[in-house]
Design a protein around this motif. Structure first.
Motif, mmCIF file in Angstrom:
data_model
loop_
_atom_site.group_PDB
_atom_site.id
_atom_site.type_symbol
_atom_site.label_atom_id
_atom_site.label_comp_id
_atom_site.label_asym_id
_atom_site.label_seq_id
_atom_site.Cartn_x
_atom_site.Cartn_y
_atom_site.Cartn_z
ATOM 1 N N LYS A 18 0.843 -1.185 0.000
ATOM 2 C CA LYS A 18 0.000 0.000 0.000
ATOM 3 C C LYS A 18 0.885 1.246 0.000
ATOM 4 N N GLY A 19 0.586 2.170 -0.897
ATOM 5 C CA GLY A 19 1.345 3.418 -0.985
ATOM 6 C C GLY A 19 2.488 3.393 -1.980
ATOM 7 N N ASP A 20 2.835 2.211 -2.516
ATOM 8 C CA ASP A 20 3.888 2.147 -3.532
ATOM 9 C C ASP A 20 3.468 2.928 -4.771
ATOM 10 N N ILE A 21 4.404 3.627 -5.372
ATOM 11 C CA ILE A 21 4.148 4.362 -6.612
ATOM 12 C C ILE A 21 4.623 3.501 -7.774
ATOM 13 N N LEU A 22 3.701 3.158 -8.656
ATOM 14 C CA LEU A 22 4.037 2.291 -9.789
ATOM 15 C C LEU A 22 4.432 3.083 -11.018
ATOM 16 N N LEU A 23 3.769 4.198 -11.234
ATOM 17 C CA LEU A 23 4.039 5.054 -12.381
ATOM 18 C C LEU A 23 4.004 6.495 -11.916
ATOM 19 N N GLU A 24 4.819 7.337 -12.561
ATOM 20 C CA GLU A 24 4.819 8.754 -12.215
ATOM 21 C C GLU A 24 4.431 9.577 -13.427
ATOM 22 N N GLU A 25 3.617 10.575 -13.174
ATOM 23 C CA GLU A 25 3.135 11.456 -14.235
ATOM 24 C C GLU A 25 4.315 12.060 -15.006
ATOM 25 N N GLY A 26 4.250 11.952 -16.338
ATOM 26 C CA GLY A 26 5.275 12.528 -17.189
ATOM 27 C C GLY A 26 6.493 11.650 -17.413
ATOM 28 N N THR A 28 8.069 8.148 -18.845
ATOM 29 C CA THR A 28 7.821 7.026 -19.741
ATOM 30 C C THR A 28 8.190 5.721 -19.044
ATOM 31 N N SER A 29 7.402 4.691 -19.301
ATOM 32 C CA SER A 29 7.636 3.376 -18.703
ATOM 33 C C SER A 29 7.574 2.318 -19.796
ATOM 34 N N SER A 30 8.083 1.142 -19.511
ATOM 35 C CA SER A 30 7.981 0.032 -20.461
ATOM 36 C C SER A 30 7.095 -1.072 -19.887
ATOM 37 N N THR A 31 6.303 -0.732 -18.876
ATOM 38 C CA THR A 31 5.490 -1.728 -18.187
ATOM 39 C C THR A 31 4.011 -1.397 -18.264
ATOM 40 N N ILE A 32 3.224 -2.415 -18.555
ATOM 41 C CA ILE A 32 1.769 -2.338 -18.487
ATOM 42 C C ILE A 32 1.339 -3.285 -17.381
ATOM 43 N N TYR A 33 0.406 -2.849 -16.560
ATOM 44 C CA TYR A 33 -0.037 -3.640 -15.414
ATOM 45 C C TYR A 33 -1.444 -4.180 -15.631
ATOM 46 N N ILE A 34 -1.685 -5.376 -15.092
ATOM 47 C CA ILE A 34 -3.024 -5.970 -15.059
ATOM 48 C C ILE A 34 -3.317 -6.267 -13.594
ATOM 49 N N THR A 57 -8.294 -5.227 -14.681
ATOM 50 C CA THR A 57 -8.136 -3.845 -15.146
ATOM 51 C C THR A 57 -6.700 -3.626 -15.623
ATOM 52 N N VAL A 58 -6.559 -3.042 -16.798
ATOM 53 C CA VAL A 58 -5.247 -2.751 -17.381
ATOM 54 C C VAL A 58 -4.941 -1.264 -17.136
ATOM 55 N N PHE A 59 -3.725 -0.991 -16.658
ATOM 56 C CA PHE A 59 -3.327 0.408 -16.487
ATOM 57 C C PHE A 59 -1.839 0.558 -16.762
ATOM 58 N N GLY A 60 -1.419 1.774 -17.042
ATOM 59 C CA GLY A 60 -0.029 2.057 -17.371
ATOM 60 C C GLY A 60 0.244 2.081 -18.860
ATOM 61 N N GLU A 61 -0.753 1.734 -19.651
ATOM 62 C CA GLU A 61 -0.531 1.644 -21.108
ATOM 63 C C GLU A 61 -0.241 3.003 -21.726
ATOM 64 N N SER A 62 -0.733 4.076 -21.137
ATOM 65 C CA SER A 62 -0.483 5.394 -21.727
ATOM 66 C C SER A 62 0.927 5.914 -21.436
ATOM 67 N N SER A 63 1.658 5.231 -20.553
ATOM 68 C CA SER A 63 3.032 5.665 -20.252
ATOM 69 C C SER A 63 4.063 4.919 -21.091
ATOM 70 N N VAL A 64 3.607 3.960 -21.876
ATOM 71 C CA VAL A 64 4.524 3.152 -22.698
ATOM 72 C C VAL A 64 4.830 3.878 -23.974
#
Length: 64
Positions: A18-26, A28-34, A57-64
């Motif tokens: 709880k509280g871990d940051i997976l992606l940060e605004e702005g 770029t990442s190479s990971t998509i999460y399900i 639910t899929v998230f993180g795709e917009s940072s790839v």
């Protein structure tokens, strides 16, 4: 190959606390999460936008 569940994909599983940051605004990442279990919260500029606890639910795709 017959895929009927997310588990059938044999994707790597990563657990977060709880509280871990997976992606940060702005950033770029190479990971998509399900989402498999738990809840993920989405924020922008420090403001909560939404949260989701729906398995698959899929998230993180917009940072790839």
């Amino acid at each position: 190959m017959n895929i009927t569940n997310i588990e059938d994909l044999n994707l790597p599983e990563v657990k977060f606390s709880k509280g871990d940051i997976l992606l940060e605004e702005g950033i770029t990442s190479s990971t998509i999460y399900i989402l498999q279990s738990g809840e993920v919260a989405i924020t922008a500029s420090g403001e909560a936008l939404c949260s989701c606890d729906i398995k698959g639910t899929v998230f993180g795709e917009s940072s790839v």
